[in-house]
Design a protein around this motif. Structure first.
Motif, PDB file in Angstrom:
ATOM      1  N   LEU A  25       0.818  -1.214   0.000  1.00 38.02           N
ATOM      2  CA  LEU A  25       0.000   0.000   0.000  1.00 38.02           C
ATOM      3  C   LEU A  25       0.854   1.267   0.000  1.00 38.02           C
ATOM      4  N   VAL A  26       1.846   1.341   0.879  1.00 32.38           N
ATOM      5  CA  VAL A  26       2.636   2.562   1.022  1.00 32.38           C
ATOM      6  C   VAL A  26       3.547   2.820  -0.171  1.00 32.38           C
ATOM      7  N   PRO A  27       4.404   1.878  -0.582  1.00 24.41           N
ATOM      8  CA  PRO A  27       5.299   2.198  -1.698  1.00 24.41           C
ATOM      9  C   PRO A  27       4.579   2.404  -3.029  1.00 24.41           C
ATOM     10  N   GLU A  28       3.412   1.771  -3.192  1.00 24.95           N
ATOM     11  CA  GLU A  28       2.671   2.019  -4.432  1.00 24.95           C
ATOM     12  C   GLU A  28       2.263   3.492  -4.542  1.00 24.95           C
ATOM     13  N   TRP A  29       1.969   4.087  -3.383  1.00 28.64           N
ATOM     14  CA  TRP A  29       1.613   5.511  -3.384  1.00 28.64           C
ATOM     15  C   TRP A  29       2.847   6.394  -3.497  1.00 28.64           C
ATOM     16  N   THR A  30       3.868   6.105  -2.674  1.00 28.23           N
ATOM     17  CA  THR A  30       5.034   6.994  -2.653  1.00 28.23           C
ATOM     18  C   THR A  30       5.850   6.920  -3.933  1.00 28.23           C
ATOM     19  N   GLU A  31       5.909   5.741  -4.555  1.00 23.80           N
ATOM     20  CA  GLU A  31       6.747   5.592  -5.739  1.00 23.80           C
ATOM     21  C   GLU A  31       5.995   5.785  -7.053  1.00 23.80           C
ATOM     22  N   GLU A  32       4.704   5.428  -7.068  1.00 21.62           N
ATOM     23  CA  GLU A  32       3.962   5.473  -8.323  1.00 21.62           C
ATOM     24  C   GLU A  32       2.688   6.310  -8.263  1.00 21.62           C
ATOM     25  N   GLY A  33       2.355   6.841  -7.070  1.00 24.80           N
ATOM     26  CA  GLY A  33       1.146   7.655  -6.946  1.00 24.80           C
ATOM     27  C   GLY A  33      -0.138   6.861  -7.087  1.00 24.80           C
ATOM     28  N   ILE A  34      -0.080   5.560  -6.797  1.00 26.42           N
ATOM     29  CA  ILE A  34      -1.266   4.709  -6.919  1.00 26.42           C
ATOM     30  C   ILE A  34      -1.911   4.544  -5.549  1.00 26.42           C
ATOM     31  N   GLN A  35      -3.161   4.970  -5.431  1.00 31.37           N
ATOM     32  CA  GLN A  35      -3.914   4.788  -4.193  1.00 31.37           C
ATOM     33  C   GLN A  35      -4.795   3.548  -4.337  1.00 31.37           C
ATOM     34  N   LYS A  36      -4.596   2.584  -3.471  1.00 36.09           N
ATOM     35  CA  LYS A  36      -5.426   1.377  -3.485  1.00 36.09           C
ATOM     36  C   LYS A  36      -6.852   1.752  -3.110  1.00 36.09           C
ATOM     37  N   GLU A  37      -7.817   1.302  -3.898  1.00 36.74           N
ATOM     38  CA  GLU A  37      -9.219   1.639  -3.684  1.00 36.74           C
ATOM     39  C   GLU A  37     -10.025   0.380  -3.351  1.00 36.74           C
ATOM     40  N   ARG A  38     -11.256   0.580  -2.924  1.00 34.12           N
ATOM     41  CA  ARG A  38     -12.148  -0.547  -2.683  1.00 34.12           C
ATOM     42  C   ARG A  38     -12.443  -1.257  -4.002  1.00 34.12           C
ATOM     43  N   SER A  39     -12.403  -2.569  -3.955  1.00 39.15           N
ATOM     44  CA  SER A  39     -12.604  -3.330  -5.192  1.00 39.15           C
ATOM     45  C   SER A  39     -13.557  -4.503  -5.019  1.00 39.15           C
ATOM     46  N   GLY A  40     -14.365  -4.467  -3.948  1.00 44.17           N
ATOM     47  CA  GLY A  40     -15.368  -5.510  -3.770  1.00 44.17           C
ATOM     48  C   GLY A  40     -14.750  -6.876  -3.578  1.00 44.17           C
ATOM     49  N   SER A  41     -15.186  -7.835  -4.381  1.00 45.98           N
ATOM     50  CA  SER A  41     -14.744  -9.225  -4.220  1.00 45.98           C
ATOM     51  C   SER A  41     -13.486  -9.545  -5.002  1.00 45.98           C
ATOM     52  N   THR A  42     -12.891  -8.563  -5.655  1.00 43.94           N
ATOM     53  CA  THR A  42     -11.695  -8.815  -6.449  1.00 43.94           C
ATOM     54  C   THR A  42     -10.499  -8.060  -5.886  1.00 43.94           C
ATOM     55  N   LEU A  43      -9.321  -8.430  -6.376  1.00 41.92           N
ATOM     56  CA  LEU A  43      -8.124  -7.621  -6.204  1.00 41.92           C
ATOM     57  C   LEU A  43      -7.771  -7.070  -7.586  1.00 41.92           C
ATOM     58  N   PRO A  44      -7.522  -5.779  -7.708  1.00 42.70           N
ATOM     59  CA  PRO A  44      -7.269  -5.188  -9.022  1.00 42.70           C
ATOM     60  C   PRO A  44      -6.139  -5.894  -9.765  1.00 42.70           C
ATOM     61  N   LYS A  45      -6.426  -6.235 -11.028  1.00 46.90           N
ATOM     62  CA  LYS A  45      -5.456  -6.820 -11.952  1.00 46.90           C
ATOM     63  C   LYS A  45      -5.006  -8.225 -11.554  1.00 46.90           C
ATOM     64  N   ILE A  46      -5.768  -8.876 -10.650  1.00 46.20           N
ATOM     65  CA  ILE A  46      -5.529 -10.277 -10.289  1.00 46.20           C
ATOM     66  C   ILE A  46      -6.696 -11.069 -10.841  1.00 46.20           C
ATOM     67  N   ALA A  47      -6.492 -11.768 -11.954  1.00 47.26           N
ATOM     68  CA  ALA A  47      -7.609 -12.414 -12.623  1.00 47.26           C
ATOM     69  C   ALA A  47      -7.166 -13.711 -13.314  1.00 47.26           C
ATOM     70  N   PRO A  48      -8.105 -14.698 -13.327  1.00 46.44           N
ATOM     71  CA  PRO A  48      -9.396 -14.677 -12.650  1.00 46.44           C
ATOM     72  C   PRO A  48      -9.246 -15.117 -11.192  1.00 46.44           C
ATOM     73  N   SER A  49      -9.786 -14.356 -10.303  1.00 41.85           N
ATOM     74  CA  SER A  49      -9.806 -14.677  -8.879  1.00 41.85           C
ATOM     75  C   SER A  49     -10.969 -13.913  -8.265  1.00 41.85           C
ATOM     76  N   ASN A  50     -12.104 -14.610  -8.111  1.00 42.12           N
ATOM     77  CA  ASN A  50     -13.322 -13.911  -7.727  1.00 42.12           C
ATOM     78  C   ASN A  50     -14.316 -14.940  -7.201  1.00 42.12           C
ATOM     79  N   VAL A  51     -15.506 -14.463  -6.861  1.00 42.04           N
ATOM     80  CA  VAL A  51     -16.617 -15.362  -6.534  1.00 42.04           C
ATOM     81  C   VAL A  51     -17.458 -15.524  -7.790  1.00 42.04           C
ATOM     82  N   TYR A  52     -17.836 -16.772  -8.081  1.00 39.43           N
ATOM     83  CA  TYR A  52     -18.559 -17.056  -9.318  1.00 39.43           C
ATOM     84  C   TYR A  52     -19.820 -17.852  -8.999  1.00 39.43           C
ATOM     85  N   PRO A  53     -20.927 -17.558  -9.712  1.00 34.21           N
ATOM     86  CA  PRO A  53     -22.206 -18.209  -9.422  1.00 34.21           C
ATOM     87  C   PRO A  53     -22.288 -19.619 -10.007  1.00 34.21           C
ATOM     88  N   THR A  54     -23.111 -20.447  -9.374  1.00 34.54           N
ATOM     89  CA  THR A  54     -23.335 -21.801  -9.877  1.00 34.54           C
ATOM     90  C   THR A  54     -24.819 -21.995 -10.180  1.00 34.54           C
TER      91      THR A  54
END
Length: 406
Positions: A220-249
């Motif tokens: 969280l910290v170096p992503e902001w200090t080095e790249e200006g990226i603020q981690k945001e709420r992303s619900g059931s996923t992690l940004p740019k981590i795919a596929p990794s989620n909840v899926y319906p049956t």
């Protein structure tokens, strides 16, 4: 297990270690629970009138006692002492003389006012280790402010990133800030015990809730200090981590499918009957899949909806793709993995009857952890413990008459 279980651990790796727990609620007492699970003798000091408020907290009680208390205070002895009195403070100092560890989570400065600081107690017990758990730590401009777990979770960065992006910041459904501070505090205590073998001296372990939360926040910290990226709420996923989620049956359940690693995604593509997907430049690499996270989730969801949950689990297990149900308690109690490892145990007691709760973790191959008894009645061990440190029956009666003990 039953109420005749010995009051000392026979196998725990911390057997022979005495802990004096002077905290209340969660952050300090959860550390006491962990140390007790590991075999330490944990003497919990409570106010003689009402005891720890956790005796009443939680959604369910049995005979007026909280089921949460049955877990949090397990493997502990209860001693009542009114620490606002001179006699209570004297008794606490006497108990500390034979202790290896003191655990407390009062507001910084509280023990100093009562003559129970580490500096004071270590004069007669140089090897004493004191864990101090607080919202903001023992130093700094916020140190003496009230600091509950929820505030630490917010300050440590967790609350901002939990929840759906369309909603205000959410909370995890358990008291995670308090528990993390206890976990980091326990690590510190164990490290201090190890160091004591070299120096012969104790020390203070300072565990702040907000820092314990911060310690879990990954990059969280170096992503902001080095790249200006603020981690945001992303619900059931992690940004740019795919596929990794909840899926319906097809039967209305949700499954976690985690196939974001290249080799695992190739196996998922095969299970989906579309092995060429793993060679498509748009999905072949971790970075490419991250860029197309939403559309990839749609493809996996279309696939998962073709199966009942159990059938899909079987199929994905055949292809070594990580998959799992989102468990509720009833799922845990019926699950073969839980049963095989005794992850949940039944503990007998006079007050509660049989209580089913999570076992003691982690597992040790030779000196294992154990749940020996549930949270004790208020003050049930007072006379036994004080008698061991030199109080005779006349002294105990005097303390009772003055309201120092129950």
């Amino acid at each position: 297990m039953n109420v005749e279980t010995p009051r000392h651990s026979a196998t725990g790796p911390l057997r022979g270690i005495r802990v004096l727990e002077m905290g209340q609620l969660i952050a300090g007492p959860f550390c006491g629970q962990l140390l007790g699970d590991l075999g330490a003798e944990v003497i919990k000091v409570e106010d003689p009138k009402n005891g720890d408020p956790m005796r009443q907290w939680g959604q369910a009680t049995v005979k007026g006692s909280s089921l949460w208390w049955s877990v949090l205070a397990r493997n502990k002895k209860s001693v009542t002492l009114n620490l606002r009195t001179v006699e209570g403070q004297t008794a606490a100092r006497t108990l500390a003389e034979s202790a290896d560890i003191v655990v407390e989570n009062f507001r910084p400065g509280s023990l100093e006012k009562r003559g129970l600081s580490h500096e004071e107690l270590s004069r007669s017990n140089p090897g004493l280790i004191m864990l101090r758990v607080s919202g903001f730590g023992q130093s700094g401009p916020y140190a003496k402010q009230a600091g509950y777990g929820s505030i630490g979770e917010a300050m440590g960065g967790l609350r901002y990133v939990v929840g759906d992006p369309s909603t205000p910041p959410s909370r995890v459904g358990v008291s995670i800030g308090d528990s993390l501070a206890a976990l980091f505090g326990t690590i510190g205590v164990l490290a201090a015990l190890q160091e004591r073998h070299t120096s012969g001296l104790g020390q203070v372990v300072d565990s702040a809730i907000y820092e314990s939360v911060l310690g879990m926040m990954e990059s969280l910290v170096p992503e902001w200090t080095e790249e200006g990226i603020q981690k945001e709420r992303s619900g059931s996923t992690l940004p740019k981590i795919a596929p990794s989620n909840v899926y319906p049956t097809a039967d209305g359940q949700w499954l976690i499918i985690a196939a974001n690693q290249d080799t695992v995604f190739r196996r998922l593509a095969a299970a989906m009957g579309n092995p060429q997907l793993a060679d498509d430049p748009e999905y072949a690499t971790h970075i490419a899949r991250g860029k197309r996270q939403a559309e990839l989730d749609e493809l996996v969801a279309e696939f998962s909806l073709q199966f009942r949950a159990d059938d899909l689990i079987d199929l994905l297990n055949e292809h070594s793709v990580p998959v799992g149900k989102i468990f509720r308690v009833e799922d845990m109690l019926n699950d073969p993995q839980y049963k095989a490892r005794r992850s949940v145990v039944e503990v007998d007691s006079d007050d509660y009857g049989t209580v089913t709760m999570q076992n003691a973790f982690p597992r040790l191959s030779r000196t294992d952890t154990a749940v020996r008894w549930v949270g004790p009645e208020l003050g049930q061990d007072t006379e036994e413990v004080l008698f061991q440190v030199g109080y005779d029956q006349n002294a105990l009666a005097e303390l009772r008459d003055k309201g120092v003990i129950r």
